[in-house]
Design an enzyme around this catalytic site. Structure first.
Site, short mmCIF file in Angstrom:
data_model
loop_
_atom_site.label_atom_id
_atom_site.label_comp_id
_atom_site.label_asym_id
_atom_site.label_seq_id
_atom_site.Cartn_x
_atom_site.Cartn_y
_atom_site.Cartn_z
N HIS A 206 0.83 -1.20 0.00
CA HIS A 206 0.00 0.00 0.00
C HIS A 206 0.87 1.26 0.00
O HIS A 206 1.39 1.67 1.03
CB HIS A 206 -0.96 -0.01 1.19
N HIS B 106 -4.39 -6.11 -6.23
CA HIS B 106 -4.23 -7.28 -5.38
C HIS B 106 -5.58 -7.74 -4.86
O HIS B 106 -6.60 -7.07 -5.02
CB HIS B 106 -3.25 -7.00 -4.22
N CYS C 170 -12.21 -5.58 6.83
CA CYS C 170 -11.69 -5.96 5.52
C CYS C 170 -10.37 -6.69 5.74
O CYS C 170 -9.84 -6.69 6.85
CB CYS C 170 -11.43 -4.74 4.65
N HIS D 105 -7.04 -9.28 3.61
CA HIS D 105 -6.44 -9.92 2.45
C HIS D 105 -6.27 -11.41 2.73
O HIS D 105 -5.68 -11.76 3.75
CB HIS D 105 -5.05 -9.32 2.17
N GLU E 189 -9.15 -8.86 14.45
CA GLU E 189 -9.51 -7.45 14.50
C GLU E 189 -10.62 -7.14 15.51
O GLU E 189 -10.62 -6.08 16.13
CB GLU E 189 -9.93 -6.95 13.12
N TYR F 135 -12.34 -1.99 -6.91
CA TYR F 135 -12.27 -0.53 -6.81
C TYR F 135 -10.83 -0.06 -6.72
O TYR F 135 -9.91 -0.82 -6.42
CB TYR F 135 -13.06 -0.03 -5.59
N GLU G 32 -5.61 2.41 -2.65
CA GLU G 32 -6.18 1.07 -2.55
C GLU G 32 -6.54 0.67 -3.97
O GLU G 32 -7.18 1.44 -4.70
CB GLU G 32 -7.42 1.04 -1.66
N GLU H 194 -7.93 -2.85 -5.49
CA GLU H 194 -8.25 -4.21 -5.08
C GLU H 194 -9.38 -4.84 -5.88
O GLU H 194 -10.36 -4.18 -6.22
CB GLU H 194 -8.67 -4.23 -3.60
N TRP I 118 -14.69 2.33 -0.11
CA TRP I 118 -15.23 1.03 -0.49
C TRP I 118 -16.63 0.82 0.07
O TRP I 118 -17.49 0.26 -0.60
CB TRP I 118 -14.28 -0.10 -0.13
#
Length: 195
Positions: free
Chosen positions: A42, A49, A84, A86, A104, A121, A131, A133, A178
């Site tokens: 980032h 990604h 969110c 990955h 989280e 987006y 971002e 992704e 997002w």
């Protein structure tokens, strides 16, 4: 574009052994082309990604929104959906969602289901962090009390879906880009949608 279990592989129980905190890099067709450390991805020139977004509801139908920690590299302090993340190489989306929910927010999730499988987006925050992704969107229900990790989340709130939809429409700048882009495509945030 398909980004299911076949795209990123499976790894049995939990996160694959020996995997660092890597993200999966994609080409323009959505095919995996390699990995890179999350800490290096980032930037002002973030490569495309793989990621995911998860919207979490409680047993009463309210939605969990979180305010991103000020320590976050992108969009610090902004309100967004529950979480969110990955998926790691070799990890399917269900595993990644379970891992991130626990890390989280300190709870387990149930009834994980795809909501917007083709979401993609690109957005740039005020500091110039990009971002970029392919980010399938999921819904889930909370199984346990919220215990936020302060490195990830500085505040949480349970809100009525119609109130969240109205707030996003009235002040989109107060939310992650997002979430703003996902909201019109989510049944749970449409008037008359099921919470």
């Amino acid at each position: 574009m398909s980004h299911g279990r076949d795209r990123i592989g499976t790894a049995g129980e939990g996160r694959p052994a020996g995997m660092g905190d890597d993200v999966i890099l994609l080409d323009e067709t959505g095919s995996a082309i390699g990995t890179a450390p999350k800490a290096e991805v980032h930037t002002g020139e973030t490569p495309l990604h793989l990621a995911f977004s998860c919207h979490v509801s409680g047993t009463d139908g309210r939605l969990l929104v979180t305010r991103r920690s000020l320590a976050k590299r992108a969009w610090p302090g902004v309100w967004t959906n529950a979480f969110c993340g990955h998926p790691a190489p070799g990890e399917d989306f269900a595993q990644a969602i379970e891992r991130h929910a626990a890390r989280e927010l300190g709870f387990r999730v149930a009834a994980v289901a795809p909501a917007i499988p083709d979401f993609r987006y690109r957005a740039v925050d005020a500091a110039g962090i990009v971002e970029n992704e392919v980010c399938p969107v999921y819904t889930a229900t909370a199984d346990g009390e919220v215990r936020p990790n302060p490195d990830e989340v500085m505040d949480t709130a349970w809100v009525e879906p119609q109130d969240l939809a109205a707030a996003i429409a009235a002040a989109p700048w107060a939310f992650s880009p997002w979430l703003v882009l996902q909201a019109p495509r989510l049944d749970l945030l449409r008037p008359g949608g099921d919470p």
